[in-house]
Design a protein around this motif. Structure first.
Motif, PDB file in Angstrom:
ATOM      1  N   TYR A   8      66.329  -3.187  48.004  1.00  0.00           N
ATOM      2  CA  TYR A   8      66.415  -1.747  48.256  1.00  0.00           C
ATOM      3  C   TYR A   8      67.794  -1.192  47.928  1.00  0.00           C
ATOM      4  N   THR A  12      68.318   1.578  45.069  1.00  0.00           N
ATOM      5  CA  THR A  12      69.066   2.805  45.397  1.00  0.00           C
ATOM      6  C   THR A  12      70.222   3.015  44.433  1.00  0.00           C
ATOM      7  N   ASN A  77      57.864  -0.167  47.114  1.00  0.00           N
ATOM      8  CA  ASN A  77      58.991  -0.035  46.193  1.00  0.00           C
ATOM      9  C   ASN A  77      58.820   1.117  45.211  1.00  0.00           C
ATOM     10  N   PHE A  80      59.449   4.315  47.173  1.00  0.00           N
ATOM     11  CA  PHE A  80      60.864   4.338  47.530  1.00  0.00           C
ATOM     12  C   PHE A  80      61.723   4.722  46.325  1.00  0.00           C
TER      13      PHE A  80
END
Length: 280
Positions: A8, A12, A77, A80
Protein backbone atom coordinates in the motif's frame (compact mmCIF):
# COMPACT_ATOMS: atom_id res chain seq x y z
CA UNK A 1 7.20 -3.70 7.43
CA UNK A 2 4.50 -6.24 6.58
CA UNK A 3 3.96 -7.27 2.97
CA UNK A 4 0.50 -5.69 2.75
CA UNK A 5 1.71 -2.43 4.28
CA UNK A 6 4.68 -2.30 1.89
CA UNK A 7 2.33 -2.82 -1.04
CA UNK A 8 0.00 0.00 0.00
CA UNK A 9 2.92 2.35 0.64
CA UNK A 10 4.32 1.50 -2.81
CA UNK A 11 0.95 1.98 -4.51
CA UNK A 12 0.48 5.32 -2.72
CA UNK A 13 3.94 6.53 -3.72
CA UNK A 14 3.37 5.51 -7.34
CA UNK A 15 -0.04 7.19 -7.42
CA UNK A 16 1.36 10.44 -5.99
CA UNK A 17 4.20 10.48 -8.56
CA UNK A 18 1.67 9.92 -11.34
CA UNK A 19 -0.53 12.71 -9.98
CA UNK A 20 2.40 15.14 -9.87
CA UNK A 21 3.38 14.26 -13.44
CA UNK A 22 -0.15 14.97 -14.64
CA UNK A 23 -0.37 18.30 -12.81
CA UNK A 24 3.18 19.40 -13.63
CA UNK A 25 3.33 18.51 -17.32
CA UNK A 26 0.31 16.93 -19.00
CA UNK A 27 -2.92 18.53 -17.74
CA UNK A 28 -1.76 22.20 -17.98
CA UNK A 29 -0.62 21.62 -21.56
CA UNK A 30 -3.76 19.70 -22.65
CA UNK A 31 -1.76 16.55 -23.40
CA UNK A 32 -4.43 13.85 -22.99
CA UNK A 33 -2.25 10.74 -23.31
CA UNK A 34 -5.04 8.17 -23.41
CA UNK A 35 -6.75 6.41 -20.55
CA UNK A 36 -9.21 7.75 -18.02
CA UNK A 37 -6.79 10.54 -17.08
CA UNK A 38 -6.78 11.74 -20.69
CA UNK A 39 -10.58 11.68 -20.87
CA UNK A 40 -10.80 13.51 -17.53
CA UNK A 41 -8.35 16.13 -18.85
CA UNK A 42 -10.62 16.82 -21.82
CA UNK A 43 -13.70 17.07 -19.59
CA UNK A 44 -11.79 19.40 -17.27
CA UNK A 45 -11.29 21.91 -20.07
CA UNK A 46 -14.74 21.45 -21.60
CA UNK A 47 -16.83 21.43 -18.42
CA UNK A 48 -14.43 22.82 -15.78
CA UNK A 49 -14.58 19.57 -13.77
CA UNK A 50 -11.79 18.55 -11.35
CA UNK A 51 -9.62 15.93 -13.03
CA UNK A 52 -9.22 13.66 -10.00
CA UNK A 53 -12.88 13.40 -9.04
CA UNK A 54 -13.82 12.98 -12.71
CA UNK A 55 -11.45 10.04 -12.95
CA UNK A 56 -12.96 8.50 -9.84
CA UNK A 57 -16.49 9.02 -11.19
CA UNK A 58 -15.51 7.30 -14.45
CA UNK A 59 -13.70 4.46 -12.67
CA UNK A 60 -16.44 3.48 -10.21
CA UNK A 61 -18.96 2.26 -12.83
CA UNK A 62 -16.12 0.58 -14.71
CA UNK A 63 -15.12 -1.25 -11.55
CA UNK A 64 -18.62 -2.53 -10.79
CA UNK A 65 -19.15 -3.51 -14.43
CA UNK A 66 -15.88 -5.44 -14.36
CA UNK A 67 -16.96 -7.28 -11.20
CA UNK A 68 -20.25 -8.18 -12.90
CA UNK A 69 -18.63 -9.30 -16.15
CA UNK A 70 -15.29 -10.66 -14.94
CA UNK A 71 -16.00 -11.71 -11.37
CA UNK A 72 -14.46 -10.54 -8.13
CA UNK A 73 -10.80 -11.02 -9.08
CA UNK A 74 -10.32 -7.24 -9.01
CA UNK A 75 -9.74 -6.65 -5.33
CA UNK A 76 -9.14 -3.95 -2.82
CA UNK A 77 -5.86 -2.88 -4.44
CA UNK A 78 -7.73 -1.75 -7.56
CA UNK A 79 -10.13 0.49 -5.66
CA UNK A 80 -7.32 1.73 -3.43
CA UNK A 81 -5.06 2.65 -6.35
CA UNK A 82 -7.82 4.40 -8.28
CA UNK A 83 -9.01 6.34 -5.22
CA UNK A 84 -5.52 7.42 -4.13
CA UNK A 85 -4.62 8.62 -7.63
CA UNK A 86 -7.85 10.61 -7.96
CA UNK A 87 -7.46 12.26 -4.55
CA UNK A 88 -3.74 12.93 -5.13
CA UNK A 89 -4.39 14.70 -8.44
CA UNK A 90 -6.87 17.19 -6.97
CA UNK A 91 -4.94 17.58 -3.71
CA UNK A 92 -1.55 18.30 -5.32
CA UNK A 93 -2.86 20.48 -8.16
CA UNK A 94 -2.73 23.83 -6.26
CA UNK A 95 0.82 23.16 -5.03
CA UNK A 96 2.39 21.72 -8.19
CA UNK A 97 4.30 24.17 -10.41
CA UNK A 98 3.99 23.97 -14.18
CA UNK A 99 7.62 23.59 -15.26
CA UNK A 100 7.21 24.12 -19.00
CA UNK A 101 4.73 25.09 -21.67
CA UNK A 102 6.72 23.40 -24.39
CA UNK A 103 4.57 20.56 -25.71
CA UNK A 104 7.44 18.25 -26.58
CA UNK A 105 9.11 18.66 -23.19
CA UNK A 106 5.76 18.21 -21.45
CA UNK A 107 5.03 15.04 -23.40
CA UNK A 108 8.45 13.52 -22.76
CA UNK A 109 8.88 14.41 -19.10
CA UNK A 110 5.22 13.82 -18.31
CA UNK A 111 5.48 10.41 -19.96
CA UNK A 112 8.63 9.50 -18.04
CA UNK A 113 7.27 10.59 -14.66
CA UNK A 114 3.88 8.95 -15.29
CA UNK A 115 5.63 5.76 -16.32
CA UNK A 116 7.67 5.72 -13.11
CA UNK A 117 4.54 6.26 -11.02
CA UNK A 118 2.40 3.69 -12.84
CA UNK A 119 5.28 1.23 -12.88
CA UNK A 120 5.54 1.46 -9.09
CA UNK A 121 1.78 0.94 -8.74
CA UNK A 122 1.94 -2.20 -10.89
CA UNK A 123 5.15 -3.41 -9.23
CA UNK A 124 3.41 -3.37 -5.85
CA UNK A 125 0.47 -5.40 -7.22
CA UNK A 126 -1.88 -2.46 -7.63
CA UNK A 127 -3.70 -0.83 -10.51
CA UNK A 128 -5.43 2.48 -11.09
CA UNK A 129 -8.33 0.82 -12.96
CA UNK A 130 -9.30 2.92 -15.99
CA UNK A 131 -8.51 1.55 -19.43
CA UNK A 132 -7.16 -1.72 -17.98
CA UNK A 133 -10.66 -2.58 -16.80
CA UNK A 134 -12.27 -1.31 -20.01
CA UNK A 135 -9.94 -3.49 -22.08
CA UNK A 136 -10.63 -6.55 -19.92
CA UNK A 137 -14.38 -6.01 -20.28
CA UNK A 138 -14.11 -5.68 -24.08
CA UNK A 139 -12.03 -8.84 -24.16
CA UNK A 140 -14.69 -10.76 -22.22
CA UNK A 141 -17.71 -9.42 -24.07
CA UNK A 142 -16.42 -9.18 -27.64
CA UNK A 143 -13.42 -11.50 -27.73
CA UNK A 144 -11.02 -8.66 -28.59
CA UNK A 145 -7.49 -9.19 -27.30
CA UNK A 146 -6.54 -7.05 -24.29
CA UNK A 147 -3.72 -5.39 -26.24
CA UNK A 148 -6.03 -4.46 -29.11
CA UNK A 149 -8.68 -3.25 -26.69
CA UNK A 150 -6.18 -1.02 -24.85
CA UNK A 151 -4.99 0.40 -28.16
CA UNK A 152 -8.56 1.05 -29.29
CA UNK A 153 -9.55 2.80 -26.04
CA UNK A 154 -6.43 4.96 -25.93
CA UNK A 155 -6.78 5.81 -29.63
CA UNK A 156 -10.39 6.88 -29.02
CA UNK A 157 -9.40 9.11 -26.09
CA UNK A 158 -6.52 10.72 -27.97
CA UNK A 159 -8.69 11.29 -31.07
CA UNK A 160 -11.49 12.71 -28.92
CA UNK A 161 -8.99 15.08 -27.28
CA UNK A 162 -7.75 16.26 -30.68
CA UNK A 163 -11.31 16.98 -31.80
CA UNK A 164 -12.30 18.65 -28.52
CA UNK A 165 -9.19 20.86 -28.45
CA UNK A 166 -9.35 21.39 -32.24
CA UNK A 167 -5.70 20.43 -32.54
CA UNK A 168 -4.29 17.39 -34.33
CA UNK A 169 -0.89 18.48 -32.99
CA UNK A 170 -1.99 17.86 -29.39
CA UNK A 171 -3.03 14.34 -30.35
CA UNK A 172 0.39 13.68 -31.85
CA UNK A 173 2.11 14.87 -28.68
CA UNK A 174 -0.26 12.70 -26.63
CA UNK A 175 0.85 9.67 -28.65
CA UNK A 176 4.48 10.48 -27.82
CA UNK A 177 3.65 10.72 -24.13
CA UNK A 178 1.68 7.45 -24.20
CA UNK A 179 4.57 5.63 -25.89
CA UNK A 180 7.11 6.95 -23.39
CA UNK A 181 4.86 6.03 -20.46
CA UNK A 182 4.44 2.41 -21.60
CA UNK A 183 8.20 2.03 -22.11
CA UNK A 184 9.02 3.40 -18.67
CA UNK A 185 6.35 1.21 -17.02
CA UNK A 186 8.05 -1.86 -18.51
CA UNK A 187 11.45 -0.59 -17.38
CA UNK A 188 10.27 -0.05 -13.79
CA UNK A 189 8.55 -3.44 -13.64
CA UNK A 190 11.25 -5.50 -15.33
CA UNK A 191 14.32 -3.49 -14.34
CA UNK A 192 17.04 -2.30 -16.72
CA UNK A 193 18.77 -4.76 -18.99
CA UNK A 194 21.80 -5.27 -16.77
CA UNK A 195 22.52 -8.85 -17.82
CA UNK A 196 22.70 -10.95 -20.96
CA UNK A 197 21.37 -14.46 -21.54
CA UNK A 198 23.27 -16.84 -23.80
CA UNK A 199 21.83 -19.84 -25.64
CA UNK A 200 24.80 -21.79 -27.02
CA UNK A 201 24.34 -24.61 -29.54
CA UNK A 202 27.64 -26.49 -29.78
CA UNK A 203 28.95 -29.97 -30.46
CA UNK A 204 31.04 -29.63 -27.29
CA UNK A 205 28.49 -28.57 -24.64
CA UNK A 206 30.29 -30.26 -21.73
CA UNK A 207 33.58 -28.51 -22.50
CA UNK A 208 31.87 -25.13 -22.89
CA UNK A 209 29.99 -25.60 -19.61
CA UNK A 210 33.10 -26.59 -17.69
CA UNK A 211 35.02 -23.60 -19.09
CA UNK A 212 32.26 -21.16 -18.10
CA UNK A 213 32.05 -22.58 -14.58
CA UNK A 214 35.80 -22.77 -13.99
CA UNK A 215 37.03 -19.64 -15.79
CA UNK A 216 34.09 -17.26 -15.26
CA UNK A 217 32.52 -18.61 -12.10
CA UNK A 218 29.05 -18.55 -13.66
CA UNK A 219 26.37 -21.23 -13.41
CA UNK A 220 25.32 -23.14 -16.49
CA UNK A 221 22.16 -25.08 -17.34
CA UNK A 222 21.77 -27.75 -20.02
CA UNK A 223 18.57 -27.52 -22.04
CA UNK A 224 17.62 -30.59 -24.04
CA UNK A 225 17.29 -29.81 -27.75
CA UNK A 226 16.75 -31.65 -31.03
CA UNK A 227 17.54 -30.32 -34.49
CA UNK A 228 14.47 -30.21 -36.74
CA UNK A 229 16.51 -30.79 -39.92
CA UNK A 230 19.08 -33.31 -38.68
CA UNK A 231 16.88 -34.89 -35.98
CA UNK A 232 20.05 -34.89 -33.87
CA UNK A 233 19.68 -34.56 -30.10
CA UNK A 234 22.04 -32.16 -28.37
CA UNK A 235 22.34 -30.21 -25.12
CA UNK A 236 21.94 -26.44 -25.41
CA UNK A 237 24.11 -24.48 -22.97
CA UNK A 238 22.20 -21.71 -21.20
CA UNK A 239 24.05 -19.08 -19.18
CA UNK A 240 23.39 -15.56 -17.82
CA UNK A 241 26.26 -13.11 -17.36
CA UNK A 242 26.78 -9.42 -16.63
CA UNK A 243 27.04 -7.08 -19.62
CA UNK A 244 30.75 -6.60 -18.95
CA UNK A 245 31.32 -10.36 -19.35
CA UNK A 246 29.75 -10.72 -22.80
CA UNK A 247 32.94 -10.40 -24.85
CA UNK A 248 34.83 -12.78 -22.57
CA UNK A 249 32.13 -15.46 -22.83
CA UNK A 250 31.96 -15.21 -26.63
CA UNK A 251 35.73 -15.56 -26.90
CA UNK A 252 35.66 -18.54 -24.55
CA UNK A 253 32.93 -20.31 -26.56
CA UNK A 254 34.53 -19.79 -29.97
CA UNK A 255 37.93 -20.83 -28.64
CA UNK A 256 36.38 -24.25 -27.90
CA UNK A 257 34.05 -24.51 -30.90
CA UNK A 258 34.48 -22.15 -33.86
CA UNK A 259 31.21 -23.39 -35.38
CA UNK A 260 29.07 -22.81 -32.29
CA UNK A 261 25.69 -21.14 -32.85
CA UNK A 262 25.12 -18.48 -30.20
CA UNK A 263 21.98 -16.48 -29.37
CA UNK A 264 22.44 -13.43 -27.15
CA UNK A 265 19.46 -11.66 -25.60
CA UNK A 266 18.70 -9.11 -22.87
CA UNK A 267 17.87 -10.43 -19.41
CA UNK A 268 15.84 -8.17 -17.13
CA UNK A 269 15.85 -8.28 -13.32
CA UNK A 270 17.99 -11.39 -12.85
CA UNK A 271 17.47 -12.71 -9.31
CA UNK A 272 19.66 -15.21 -7.55
CA UNK A 273 23.26 -15.98 -6.67
CA UNK A 274 25.72 -13.70 -8.42
CA UNK A 275 23.00 -11.19 -9.30
CA UNK A 276 20.28 -9.25 -7.46
CA UNK A 277 18.92 -10.99 -4.37
CA UNK A 278 15.17 -11.55 -4.29
CA UNK A 279 13.76 -9.72 -1.26
CA UNK A 280 10.11 -10.03 -2.26
Amino acid sequence: MGTWLREYVGITLGAVITAVSLNMFLIPNKVAAGGVSGLATVLHYLLNLPVGMTMLALNIPLFFLSVRVLGTRFGVNTLFGAAILSVAIDFTAPFTPVLTRDLLLSSLYGGVLSGIGMGLVFRFKGTTAGTDLAAAIMNKLFGVSVGQALLAVDFFVITFAGIAFKSAELSLYALISLFVTTQIIDLVQEGPSSAKAFFIMTCRPQQVAEAVIEQMGRGVTFLHGRGAYTDEERDVVFCVVNTSEVTRLKELVYKIDTRAFVILTDAHEVLGEGFTQNNA
